[in-house]
Design an enzyme around this catalytic site. Structure first.
Site, short mmCIF file in Angstrom:
data_model
loop_
_atom_site.label_atom_id
_atom_site.label_comp_id
_atom_site.label_asym_id
_atom_site.label_seq_id
_atom_site.Cartn_x
_atom_site.Cartn_y
_atom_site.Cartn_z
N ASP A 82 0.83 -1.20 0.00
CA ASP A 82 0.00 0.00 0.00
C ASP A 82 0.87 1.26 0.00
O ASP A 82 1.98 1.26 0.55
CB ASP A 82 -0.89 -0.03 1.25
CG ASP A 82 -2.01 0.97 1.20
OD1 ASP A 82 -2.45 1.34 0.10
OD2 ASP A 82 -2.49 1.38 2.29
N GLY A 208 -9.42 5.37 2.69
CA GLY A 208 -10.03 6.08 3.81
C GLY A 208 -11.38 5.51 4.20
O GLY A 208 -12.29 6.23 4.59
N GLY A 209 -11.51 4.17 4.12
CA GLY A 209 -12.81 3.56 4.39
C GLY A 209 -13.20 3.54 5.85
O GLY A 209 -14.39 3.49 6.17
#
Length: 286
Positions: A82, A208-209
């Site tokens: 990521d 940004g969940g």
């Protein structure tokens, strides 16, 4: 079910309009919990590692953990690096066997970002791996990468040119989302996802969940967000579960590390299963 490619997972999710949890693990315990939760839910899952985690554990050790824990696993899983702006870390992870990377060159001018992303895509292809790209910083610092300043959103034309020129497999647009904990419910640009997908059908990564509502998830997944990133929620569950277990130990004067490990594992498994249910990936393993 052996480890599969990121593209296989997100292309299926995109076509069927469900989201796959992409969860940032921090150690062996959280890796085991995420994988167990996915198996319990019969869900594909994307295991993500930050640069900070790769450096803290060491890429060879981290990959060895991944290989050991996914041997003979019964659901589709893939390993993703990521938010990585460092080409040397990308090269090391690809060489070891990571299935995909997010080359985060969003701090660079779009033209330079595009030039380097083309190079990263070519490098990844040599290993049979895939690439997620972005041209705007997702607001918030996560594991030492990013900025708290909201970046300027690029036009649809610029986004499409980047997607088409680079050949990326997943695109991560900024839509008002942010890393970390939202102070209030985020205001999201749902239409931007629809516009990109309508012009160039490509799986969208929703960053940004942690902290978004179920309704927001459902809406964005229906528009094409096939990869849904969760990091902060995992960290909160890990640390809050650890704190609760340590508090009980202090109160009872029973100091048993395996009990703490079991408590944390149970809560990470529950988080993963809950996300699979919310995103619609439960029962979608093949």
């Amino acid at each position: 079910m052996p480890v599969v490619s990121l593209k296989e997972i997100v292309d299926r999710a995109f076509a069927e309009r469900y989201g796959v949890p992409a969860i940032n693990i921090v150690n062996d315990l959280t890796l085991e919990g995420v994988l167990t939760g996915a198996v319990n839910s019969n869900s594909p899952v994307i295991v993500q590692t930050s640069v900070k985690t790769v450096r803290a554990i060491g890429a060879p050790v981290l990959f060895a953990m991944w290989q050991a824990m996914t041997e003979g696993i019964s659901v589709p899983v893939t390993l993703h690096l990521d938010h990585c702006p460092y080409r040397d870390v990308i090269s090391e992870c690809l060489e070891l066997g990571w299935n995909s990377v997010l080359f985060d060159a969003s701090q660079l001018p779009v033209e330079e970002n595009q030039r380097q992303t083309i190079e990263v895509v070519a490098e990844a292809r040599r290993y049979g791996a895939h690439v997620e790209g972005e041209i705007e910083s997702i607001t918030g610092v996560e594991d030492g990468v990013g900025s708290d300043t909201e970046s300027k959103r690029q036009s649809l034309e610029v986004s499409l040119r980047f997607i088409e020129a680079t050949g990326i497999d997943v695109f991560a647009p900024a839509i008002g989302n942010a890393h970390g904990v939202y102070k209030t419910e985020p205001t999201l640009d749902f239409d931007r996802v629809s516009e990109i997908v309508a012009a160039h059908p490509i799986p969208i990564a929703l960053h940004g969940g942690s902290g978004m509502t179920d309704d927001q998830f459902h809406d964005l997944i229906a528009r094409g967000c096939a990869k849904v990133n969760i990091s902060t929620s995992l960290k909160m569950v890990f640390m809050q579960s650890t704190l609760a277990s340590l508090t009980r130990s202090e109160e009872t004067s029973k100091w048993d590390p395996p009990t703490l490990f079991a408590d944390v594992s149970r809560d990470v498994v529950a988080l993963t299963s809950s996300l699979a249910d919310t995103f619609g990936s439960a029962g979608k393993a093949w």
